[in-house]
Design a protein around this motif. Structure first.
Motif, PDB file in Angstrom:
ATOM      1  N   GLN A  35      46.817  23.553  56.644  1.00  0.00           N
ATOM      2  CA  GLN A  35      47.405  23.838  55.337  1.00  0.00           C
ATOM      3  C   GLN A  35      46.484  23.391  54.205  1.00  0.00           C
ATOM      4  OE1 GLN A  35      50.247  25.620  54.797  1.00  0.00           O
ATOM      5  NE2 GLN A  35      49.562  25.580  52.662  1.00  0.00           N
ATOM      6  N   LYS A  36      45.747  22.304  54.413  1.00  0.00           N
ATOM      7  CA  LYS A  36      44.801  21.839  53.385  1.00  0.00           C
ATOM      8  C   LYS A  36      43.715  22.887  53.132  1.00  0.00           C
ATOM      9  CE  LYS A  36      45.396  16.844  53.946  1.00  0.00           C
ATOM     10  NZ  LYS A  36      44.750  15.547  54.244  1.00  0.00           N
ATOM     11  N   PHE A  37      43.251  23.524  54.191  1.00  0.00           N
ATOM     12  CA  PHE A  37      42.276  24.602  54.019  1.00  0.00           C
ATOM     13  C   PHE A  37      42.896  25.745  53.211  1.00  0.00           C
ATOM     14  CE2 PHE A  37      39.688  22.544  57.209  1.00  0.00           C
ATOM     15  CZ  PHE A  37      38.401  22.989  56.948  1.00  0.00           C
ATOM     16  N   ALA A  38      44.123  26.120  53.548  1.00  0.00           N
ATOM     17  CA  ALA A  38      44.790  27.217  52.837  1.00  0.00           C
ATOM     18  C   ALA A  38      44.996  26.864  51.362  1.00  0.00           C
ATOM     19  CB  ALA A  38      46.128  27.533  53.501  1.00  0.00           C
ATOM     20  N   ASP A  39      45.398  25.630  51.086  1.00  0.00           N
ATOM     21  CA  ASP A  39      45.617  25.209  49.701  1.00  0.00           C
ATOM     22  C   ASP A  39      44.302  25.146  48.926  1.00  0.00           C
ATOM     23  OD1 ASP A  39      48.346  24.992  50.066  1.00  0.00           O
ATOM     24  OD2 ASP A  39      48.288  22.852  50.515  1.00  0.00           O
ATOM     25  N   GLY A  40      43.224  24.729  49.589  1.00  0.00           N
ATOM     26  CA  GLY A  40      41.922  24.722  48.940  1.00  0.00           C
ATOM     27  C   GLY A  40      41.484  26.117  48.553  1.00  0.00           C
ATOM     28  N   VAL A  41      41.714  27.068  49.436  1.00  0.00           N
ATOM     29  CA  VAL A  41      41.377  28.460  49.132  1.00  0.00           C
ATOM     30  C   VAL A  41      42.238  28.981  47.993  1.00  0.00           C
ATOM     31  CG1 VAL A  41      41.498  30.809  50.045  1.00  0.00           C
ATOM     32  CG2 VAL A  41      40.443  28.989  51.410  1.00  0.00           C
ATOM     33  N   ARG A  42      43.514  28.626  47.987  1.00  0.00           N
ATOM     34  CA  ARG A  42      44.384  29.048  46.884  1.00  0.00           C
ATOM     35  C   ARG A  42      43.818  28.582  45.550  1.00  0.00           C
ATOM     36  NH1 ARG A  42      47.604  26.039  44.024  1.00  0.00           N
ATOM     37  NH2 ARG A  42      47.863  24.402  45.607  1.00  0.00           N
ATOM     38  N   ARG A  43      43.391  27.353  45.494  1.00  0.00           N
ATOM     39  CA  ARG A  43      42.851  26.819  44.237  1.00  0.00           C
ATOM     40  C   ARG A  43      41.562  27.539  43.848  1.00  0.00           C
ATOM     41  NH1 ARG A  43      44.245  21.846  47.208  1.00  0.00           N
ATOM     42  NH2 ARG A  43      46.326  21.243  46.470  1.00  0.00           N
ATOM     43  N   ILE A  95      29.508  31.777  35.311  1.00  0.00           N
ATOM     44  CA  ILE A  95      28.695  32.616  36.199  1.00  0.00           C
ATOM     45  C   ILE A  95      29.017  34.089  35.977  1.00  0.00           C
ATOM     46  CG2 ILE A  95      28.243  33.195  38.610  1.00  0.00           C
ATOM     47  CD1 ILE A  95      28.835  30.222  39.261  1.00  0.00           C
ATOM     48  N   HIS A  96      30.307  34.403  35.897  1.00  0.00           N
ATOM     49  CA  HIS A  96      30.722  35.796  35.695  1.00  0.00           C
ATOM     50  C   HIS A  96      30.191  36.369  34.387  1.00  0.00           C
ATOM     51  CE1 HIS A  96      34.438  35.655  38.590  1.00  0.00           C
ATOM     52  NE2 HIS A  96      33.324  35.964  39.218  1.00  0.00           N
ATOM     53  N   ALA A  97      30.009  35.519  33.395  1.00  0.00           N
ATOM     54  CA  ALA A  97      29.565  35.991  32.081  1.00  0.00           C
ATOM     55  C   ALA A  97      28.197  36.670  32.150  1.00  0.00           C
ATOM     56  CB  ALA A  97      29.522  34.831  31.092  1.00  0.00           C
ATOM     57  N   TYR A  98      27.426  36.373  33.192  1.00  0.00           N
ATOM     58  CA  TYR A  98      26.094  36.969  33.335  1.00  0.00           C
ATOM     59  C   TYR A  98      26.034  38.001  34.460  1.00  0.00           C
ATOM     60  CZ  TYR A  98      24.650  33.452  30.011  1.00  0.00           C
ATOM     61  OH  TYR A  98      24.528  32.680  28.873  1.00  0.00           O
ATOM     62  N   GLY A  99      27.206  38.442  34.904  1.00  0.00           N
ATOM     63  CA  GLY A  99      27.258  39.566  35.839  1.00  0.00           C
ATOM     64  C   GLY A  99      27.156  39.218  37.312  1.00  0.00           C
ATOM     65  N   SER A 100      27.040  37.930  37.653  1.00  0.00           N
ATOM     66  CA  SER A 100      26.975  37.526  39.054  1.00  0.00           C
ATOM     67  C   SER A 100      28.382  37.343  39.619  1.00  0.00           C
ATOM     68  CB  SER A 100      26.202  36.216  39.207  1.00  0.00           C
ATOM     69  OG  SER A 100      24.864  36.352  38.803  1.00  0.00           O
ATOM     70  N   LYS A 101      28.513  37.535  40.918  1.00  0.00           N
ATOM     71  CA  LYS A 101      29.773  37.257  41.594  1.00  0.00           C
ATOM     72  C   LYS A 101      29.676  35.880  42.249  1.00  0.00           C
ATOM     73  CE  LYS A 101      31.645  41.019  40.307  1.00  0.00           C
ATOM     74  NZ  LYS A 101      31.956  42.144  41.199  1.00  0.00           N
ATOM     75  N   VAL A 102      30.852  35.318  42.546  1.00  0.00           N
ATOM     76  CA  VAL A 102      30.918  33.927  43.002  1.00  0.00           C
ATOM     77  C   VAL A 102      31.668  33.821  44.332  1.00  0.00           C
ATOM     78  CG1 VAL A 102      31.551  31.576  42.385  1.00  0.00           C
ATOM     79  CG2 VAL A 102      31.052  33.234  40.582  1.00  0.00           C
ATOM     80  N   ALA A 103      31.048  33.123  45.266  1.00  0.00           N
ATOM     81  CA  ALA A 103      31.718  32.702  46.492  1.00  0.00           C
ATOM     82  C   ALA A 103      31.767  31.179  46.495  1.00  0.00           C
ATOM     83  CB  ALA A 103      30.971  33.212  47.721  1.00  0.00           C
ATOM     84  N   ILE A 104      32.567  30.614  47.375  1.00  0.00           N
ATOM     85  CA  ILE A 104      32.620  29.160  47.507  1.00  0.00           C
ATOM     86  C   ILE A 104      32.759  28.818  48.981  1.00  0.00           C
ATOM     87  CG2 ILE A 104      35.124  29.028  47.188  1.00  0.00           C
ATOM     88  CD1 ILE A 104      34.640  26.377  45.650  1.00  0.00           C
ATOM     89  N   GLN A 105      32.060  27.781  49.397  1.00  0.00           N
ATOM     90  CA  GLN A 105      32.087  27.354  50.790  1.00  0.00           C
ATOM     91  C   GLN A 105      33.128  26.239  50.934  1.00  0.00           C
ATOM     92  OE1 GLN A 105      28.844  24.913  52.681  1.00  0.00           O
ATOM     93  NE2 GLN A 105      28.410  26.848  53.738  1.00  0.00           N
ATOM     94  N   ILE A 106      34.200  26.547  51.653  1.00  0.00           N
ATOM     95  CA  ILE A 106      35.307  25.614  51.830  1.00  0.00           C
ATOM     96  C   ILE A 106      35.139  24.897  53.169  1.00  0.00           C
ATOM     97  CG2 ILE A 106      37.810  25.383  52.019  1.00  0.00           C
ATOM     98  CD1 ILE A 106      36.923  26.193  49.242  1.00  0.00           C
ATOM     99  N   ALA A 107      35.289  23.557  53.158  1.00  0.00           N
ATOM    100  CA  ALA A 107      34.929  22.827  54.369  1.00  0.00           C
ATOM    101  C   ALA A 107      35.621  21.474  54.469  1.00  0.00           C
ATOM    102  CB  ALA A 107      33.416  22.625  54.411  1.00  0.00           C
ATOM    103  N   HIS A 108      35.365  20.828  55.602  1.00  0.00           N
ATOM    104  CA  HIS A 108      35.726  19.428  55.860  1.00  0.00           C
ATOM    105  C   HIS A 108      34.666  18.896  56.811  1.00  0.00           C
ATOM    106  CE1 HIS A 108      37.773  15.830  57.239  1.00  0.00           C
ATOM    107  NE2 HIS A 108      38.782  16.046  56.400  1.00  0.00           N
ATOM    108  N   ALA A 109      34.082  17.755  56.482  1.00  0.00           N
ATOM    109  CA  ALA A 109      32.968  17.230  57.274  1.00  0.00           C
ATOM    110  C   ALA A 109      33.402  16.573  58.575  1.00  0.00           C
ATOM    111  CB  ALA A 109      32.165  16.239  56.443  1.00  0.00           C
ATOM    112  N   GLY A 110      34.678  16.246  58.704  1.00  0.00           N
ATOM    113  CA  GLY A 110      35.133  15.604  59.930  1.00  0.00           C
ATOM    114  C   GLY A 110      34.402  14.299  60.189  1.00  0.00           C
ATOM    115  N   LEU A 144      34.387  30.158  54.822  1.00  0.00           N
ATOM    116  CA  LEU A 144      34.904  29.013  55.558  1.00  0.00           C
ATOM    117  C   LEU A 144      33.771  28.435  56.397  1.00  0.00           C
ATOM    118  CD1 LEU A 144      38.351  30.451  56.738  1.00  0.00           C
ATOM    119  CD2 LEU A 144      37.944  28.783  54.910  1.00  0.00           C
ATOM    120  N   HIS A 145      33.488  27.155  56.199  1.00  0.00           N
ATOM    121  CA  HIS A 145      32.342  26.534  56.869  1.00  0.00           C
ATOM    122  C   HIS A 145      32.753  26.107  58.286  1.00  0.00           C
ATOM    123  CE1 HIS A 145      28.664  24.643  57.558  1.00  0.00           C
ATOM    124  NE2 HIS A 145      28.486  23.989  56.410  1.00  0.00           N
ATOM    125  N   GLY A 146      32.284  26.848  59.275  1.00  0.00           N
ATOM    126  CA  GLY A 146      32.611  26.547  60.657  1.00  0.00           C
ATOM    127  C   GLY A 146      31.397  26.189  61.481  1.00  0.00           C
TER     128      GLY A 146
END
Length: 211
Positions: A145-153, A92-107, A164-166
């Motif tokens: 902590q799982k949310f924090a580790d997911g963001v780290r990755r 994605i970066h190769a074409y000049g776009s920036k990237v976000a990611i939605q981190i979540a848990h469906a419960g 963060l999907h709330g």
């Protein structure tokens, strides 16, 4: 209006080529059910970058195998996910776009989990949903902590920003709602506590990574 839409935009250190944002939309296209993005995701997202989208938000990506809506959703619960996400972000970066990611848990809305987890034993309406079990206090703390580790990755994979999907009745939302959270521990006494702890843990993790 058109000139403004296609003009650059900056928020803090995030610089976008334009104000066009691709929203996160679940594609249910993980074929191996391992949560790892594959060639389908590579084509799907990189093609949007080729088209000039300023910010691409990768779909709901879950911090636990049982946190997925279905087994065909993306996951980020293991370091084994990082290389494939790195390849995707680099493309994605190769074409000049920036990237976000939605981190979540469906419960309780995790359809394919053997038994979903939730703040309390309150089933989501509908035949396809199962009765969840209530997380223990210790499990809630571990979930933060799982949310924090997911963001780290995700940050290790090169994403530019995190969502963060709330909402939409997923796990963070479930803790915030008196209709779904009947707990008697600290996470029931203060309905905002879980979400606040997730945000604080994620910010702390990001600060550690960015030093």
């Amino acid at each position: 209006m058109t000139e403004q839409l296609f003009s650059p935009y900056q928020f803090k250190s995030l610089q976008l080529n334009n104000r066009v944002v691709m929203a996160p939309m679940c594609q249910y296209s993980v074929t191996a059910k391992d949560g790892i993005p594959n060639d389908w995701h590579q084509v799907h997202y990189v093609s949007r970058a080729v088209g000039g989208t300023g910010l691409i938000v990768i779909e709901m990506t879950d911090v636990d195998p049982d946190g997925r809506i279905t087994d065909n959703d993306l996951g980020i619960w293991s370091d084994e996910h990082v290389p494939a996400f790195t390849k995707l972000v680099d493309g994605i970066h190769a074409y000049g776009s920036k990237v976000a990611i939605q981190i979540a848990h469906a419960g309780r809305k995790a359809e394919d989990a053997l038994q979903p987890v939730a703040p309390s034993v309150v089933k989501f309406p509908g035949e396809k949903y199962k009765e969840p079990r209530a997380l223990s206090t210790e499990e809630v703390e571990a979930m933060v902590q799982k949310f924090a580790d997911g963001v780290r990755r995700a940050v290790q994979a090169g994403v530019d920003t995190i969502e963060l999907h709330g909402a939409h009745g997923y796990l963070i939302h479930q803790f915030h709602s008196p209709l779904m959270n009947h707990r008697e521990d600290v996470y029931g006494q203060d309905l905002s506590r879980f979400g606040v702890e997730v945000i604080r843990a994620v910010k702390k993790k990001c600060q550690q990574i960015c030093r």
